[in-house]
Motif scaffolding. Structure first.
Motif, PDB file in Angstrom:
ATOM      1  N   GLY A   1       6.257   3.159  -4.809  1.00 50.40           N
ATOM      2  CA  GLY A   1       5.674   1.832  -4.697  1.00 50.40           C
ATOM      3  C   GLY A   1       5.555   1.368  -3.261  1.00 50.40           C
ATOM      4  O   GLY A   1       4.500   0.863  -2.843  1.00 50.40           O
ATOM      5  N   VAL A   2       6.609   1.545  -2.486  1.00 49.44           N
ATOM      6  CA  VAL A   2       6.562   1.068  -1.105  1.00 49.44           C
ATOM      7  C   VAL A   2       5.563   1.855  -0.280  1.00 49.44           C
ATOM      8  O   VAL A   2       4.826   1.296   0.546  1.00 49.44           O
ATOM      9  CB  VAL A   2       7.966   1.097  -0.457  1.00 49.44           C
ATOM     10  N   GLN A   3       5.476   3.172  -0.497  1.00 47.58           N
ATOM     11  CA  GLN A   3       4.546   3.972   0.302  1.00 47.58           C
ATOM     12  C   GLN A   3       3.092   3.694  -0.085  1.00 47.58           C
ATOM     13  O   GLN A   3       2.215   3.634   0.789  1.00 47.58           O
ATOM     14  CB  GLN A   3       4.878   5.454   0.146  1.00 47.58           C
ATOM     15  N   TRP A   4       2.828   3.489  -1.361  1.00 45.62           N
ATOM     16  CA  TRP A   4       1.461   3.207  -1.799  1.00 45.62           C
ATOM     17  C   TRP A   4       0.985   1.869  -1.236  1.00 45.62           C
ATOM     18  O   TRP A   4      -0.090   1.777  -0.644  1.00 45.62           O
ATOM     19  CB  TRP A   4       1.416   3.202  -3.332  1.00 45.62           C
ATOM     20  N   THR A   5       1.807   0.818  -1.407  1.00 49.92           N
ATOM     21  CA  THR A   5       1.409  -0.494  -0.891  1.00 49.92           C
ATOM     22  C   THR A   5       1.337  -0.487   0.629  1.00 49.92           C
ATOM     23  O   THR A   5       0.436  -1.116   1.218  1.00 49.92           O
ATOM     24  CB  THR A   5       2.391  -1.571  -1.369  1.00 49.92           C
ATOM     25  N   TYR A   6       2.230   0.218   1.276  1.00 47.49           N
ATOM     26  CA  TYR A   6       2.216   0.310   2.741  1.00 47.49           C
ATOM     27  C   TYR A   6       0.950   1.015   3.229  1.00 47.49           C
ATOM     28  O   TYR A   6       0.320   0.585   4.201  1.00 47.49           O
ATOM     29  CB  TYR A   6       3.466   1.063   3.201  1.00 47.49           C
ATOM     30  N   ASN A   7       0.550   2.080   2.534  1.00 49.97           N
ATOM     31  CA  ASN A   7      -0.678   2.791   2.917  1.00 49.97           C
ATOM     32  C   ASN A   7      -1.902   1.888   2.773  1.00 49.97           C
ATOM     33  O   ASN A   7      -2.808   1.910   3.616  1.00 49.97           O
ATOM     34  CB  ASN A   7      -0.852   4.047   2.064  1.00 49.97           C
ATOM     35  N   ILE A   8      -1.936   1.091   1.712  1.00 55.32           N
ATOM     36  CA  ILE A   8      -3.051   0.147   1.548  1.00 55.32           C
ATOM     37  C   ILE A   8      -3.056  -0.849   2.710  1.00 55.32           C
ATOM     38  O   ILE A   8      -4.098  -1.162   3.289  1.00 55.32           O
ATOM     39  CB  ILE A   8      -2.943  -0.599   0.208  1.00 55.32           C
ATOM     40  N   ALA A   9      -1.857  -1.326   3.073  1.00 58.07           N
ATOM     41  CA  ALA A   9      -1.753  -2.328   4.135  1.00 58.07           C
ATOM     42  C   ALA A   9      -2.231  -1.783   5.475  1.00 58.07           C
ATOM     43  O   ALA A   9      -3.029  -2.427   6.161  1.00 58.07           O
ATOM     44  CB  ALA A   9      -0.316  -2.830   4.239  1.00 58.07           C
ATOM     45  N   ILE A  10      -1.768  -0.596   5.866  1.00 53.74           N
ATOM     46  CA  ILE A  10      -2.141  -0.094   7.196  1.00 53.74           C
ATOM     47  C   ILE A  10      -3.598   0.333   7.247  1.00 53.74           C
ATOM     48  O   ILE A  10      -4.158   0.495   8.333  1.00 53.74           O
ATOM     49  CB  ILE A  10      -1.239   1.076   7.648  1.00 53.74           C
ATOM     50  N   ASP A  11      -4.221   0.508   6.067  1.00 52.87           N
ATOM     51  CA  ASP A  11      -5.639   0.845   6.045  1.00 52.87           C
ATOM     52  C   ASP A  11      -6.518  -0.395   6.214  1.00 52.87           C
ATOM     53  O   ASP A  11      -7.682  -0.276   6.578  1.00 52.87           O
ATOM     54  CB  ASP A  11      -5.978   1.536   4.715  1.00 52.87           C
ATOM     55  N   ARG A  12      -5.921  -1.604   5.999  1.00 49.28           N
ATOM     56  CA  ARG A  12      -6.737  -2.816   5.968  1.00 49.28           C
ATOM     57  C   ARG A  12      -6.361  -3.851   7.028  1.00 49.28           C
ATOM     58  O   ARG A  12      -7.182  -4.721   7.362  1.00 49.28           O
ATOM     59  CB  ARG A  12      -6.648  -3.465   4.578  1.00 49.28           C
ATOM     60  N   ILE A  13      -5.121  -3.798   7.525  1.00 45.08           N
ATOM     61  CA  ILE A  13      -4.688  -4.767   8.532  1.00 45.08           C
ATOM     62  C   ILE A  13      -4.024  -4.015   9.683  1.00 45.08           C
ATOM     63  O   ILE A  13      -3.692  -2.827   9.551  1.00 45.08           O
ATOM     64  CB  ILE A  13      -3.702  -5.813   7.942  1.00 45.08           C
ATOM     65  N   PRO A  14      -3.829  -4.665  10.842  1.00 40.95           N
ATOM     66  CA  PRO A  14      -3.178  -3.985  11.969  1.00 40.95           C
ATOM     67  C   PRO A  14      -1.831  -3.379  11.570  1.00 40.95           C
ATOM     68  O   PRO A  14      -1.081  -3.971  10.784  1.00 40.95           O
ATOM     69  CB  PRO A  14      -2.999  -5.113  12.997  1.00 40.95           C
ATOM     70  N   VAL A  15      -1.540  -2.185  12.100  1.00 43.13           N
ATOM     71  CA  VAL A  15      -0.321  -1.477  11.693  1.00 43.13           C
ATOM     72  C   VAL A  15       0.932  -2.284  12.017  1.00 43.13           C
ATOM     73  O   VAL A  15       1.918  -2.246  11.281  1.00 43.13           O
ATOM     74  CB  VAL A  15      -0.254  -0.072  12.335  1.00 43.13           C
ATOM     75  N   GLY A  16       0.917  -3.022  13.127  1.00 44.02           N
ATOM     76  CA  GLY A  16       2.072  -3.841  13.471  1.00 44.02           C
ATOM     77  C   GLY A  16       2.309  -4.928  12.442  1.00 44.02           C
ATOM     78  O   GLY A  16       3.453  -5.195  12.053  1.00 44.02           O
ATOM     79  N   MET A  17       1.242  -5.576  11.974  1.00 42.71           N
ATOM     80  CA  MET A  17       1.372  -6.608  10.956  1.00 42.71           C
ATOM     81  C   MET A  17       1.870  -6.018   9.649  1.00 42.71           C
ATOM     82  O   MET A  17       2.708  -6.618   8.956  1.00 42.71           O
ATOM     83  CB  MET A  17       0.017  -7.288  10.738  1.00 42.71           C
ATOM     84  N   ALA A  18       1.374  -4.841   9.288  1.00 43.78           N
ATOM     85  CA  ALA A  18       1.811  -4.191   8.047  1.00 43.78           C
ATOM     86  C   ALA A  18       3.316  -3.940   8.070  1.00 43.78           C
ATOM     87  O   ALA A  18       4.020  -4.184   7.078  1.00 43.78           O
ATOM     88  CB  ALA A  18       1.056  -2.880   7.851  1.00 43.78           C
ATOM     89  N   LEU A  19       3.821  -3.471   9.204  1.00 43.55           N
ATOM     90  CA  LEU A  19       5.254  -3.198   9.290  1.00 43.55           C
ATOM     91  C   LEU A  19       6.075  -4.477   9.374  1.00 43.55           C
ATOM     92  O   LEU A  19       7.204  -4.532   8.875  1.00 43.55           O
ATOM     93  CB  LEU A  19       5.550  -2.288  10.488  1.00 43.55           C
TER      94      LEU A  19
END
Length: 317
Positions: A87-105
């Motif tokens: 779950g965390v990796q799937w949602t994280y991958n969606i996040a870094i694909d759509r918003i800045p990587v710093g914001m995702a983390l």
């Protein structure tokens, strides 16, 4: 230098090195997704490849870890694997694909704050008053970064995915803390990744991946360069998961779990720097202040627990 100081130095070196590899993995994962690997398939590939390598490692070093879990342990590992890893990796991958990587983390690393709130209100643990300072700092920081007063500055789905990653990561910490009290961490992580891989292969089977030999553009500042897609995916599995996992797990031999987790909050800061240097992502002055507030709040939250949690290795970055 005293022996204790030397050991602590080794521990700090390991956790900083592991955090650095997790940071770079955010950029490499984006390269894979922009090359045509969707977030679900990337998660399947990462969890499956990691599970196989963890299996090989356990077979060579500790075969007792291979024993099939049963009963309560099985339920715990299923939850840890499906929600806390997949779950965390799937949602994280969606996040870094759509918003800045710093914001995702930054969003994902709200997990320690959620863990402390859970410990206080659900588990009825005593926490220091600084918890409220931590919550206020993170909420104010996120408001500044996301520019809520002017409407969201980032993609809404990406923001929701980042918040989902925080919830899943909190589950990983909470369930993992309980799990490692009863089992060796290698056994816990092996079966968590195995169940994560099984779940993700139902959603997006690894054998559907195509074009492993096709070139993947490195994007941004490295746009002039291309490498085979299989090399990018190999990095995600080996240097984006296995190596940093073992570095941060090894750091727990030299440093308390709370210290390792706090030092690991270098990841959102480093990811913001990577996003600027690699992808040309930038934040204005107010957003930078907000990001620093979030990171400081995360550190304060982790230190506000009156009892040290069991050591849980970072595997989600």
């Amino acid at each position: 230098m005293a022996r204790g100081e030397s050991s602590a130095g080794i521990g700090y070196g390991l956790v900083v090195g592991g955090a650095a590899l997790f940071i770079v993995n955010a950029g490499v994962s984006r390269v894979a997704m922009r090359a045509g690997v969707d977030p679900a398939l990337l998660t399947s590939l990462r969890t499956t490849g990691s599970a196989l390598l963890f299996l090989a490692f356990a077979a060579l070093t500790d075969r007792s870890a291979l024993r099939l879990p049963r009963g309560r342990e099985l339920a715990m590992l299923l939850l840890l694997g499906i929600v806390g890893v997949a779950g965390v990796q799937w949602t994280y991958n969606i996040a870094i694909d759509r918003i800045p990587v710093g914001m995702a983390l930054l969003l994902e690393y709200l997990a320690p704050v959620l863990v402390v709130l859970w410990a206080r209100f659900v588990q009825k643990q005593q926490v220091r008053r600084t918890m409220w300072v931590a919550v206020a700092m993170t909420l104010l920081g996120l408001a500044l970064v996301a520019q809520i007063s002017e409407g969201l500055a980032f993609d809404g789905l990406g923001m929701l995915a980042g918040l989902g990653a925080a919830v899943c990561f909190a589950v990983y910490f909470l369930v993992g803390e309980q799990g490692v009290r009863d089992a060796d961490p290698i056994r816990v992580v092996l079966w968590a990744f195995t169940f994560a891989a099984l779940a993700m292969n139902v959603i997006s089977p690894v054998w559907t991946v195509e074009g492993l030999g096709a070139p993947a553009n490195l994007l941004g500042a490295l746009d002039a360069y291309e490498v085979p897609l299989w090399l990018v995916l190999g990095w995600v599995i080996v240097l984006g998961t296995l190596a940093p996992f073992f570095m941060e797990l090894s750091a727990l031999q030299y440093l308390p779990a709370t210290v390792v987790t706090v030092v690991a909050t270098l990841e959102p800061v480093g990811a913001s720097a990577l996003g600027w240097a690699w992808f040309g992502e930038s934040l204005d002055g107010v957003q930078i202040v907000g990001g620093l507030l979030v990171v400081a709040g995360i550190a304060v939250a982790q230190l506000s627990r009156t009892s040290s949690p069991a050591p849980v290795p970072e595997v989600a970055g």
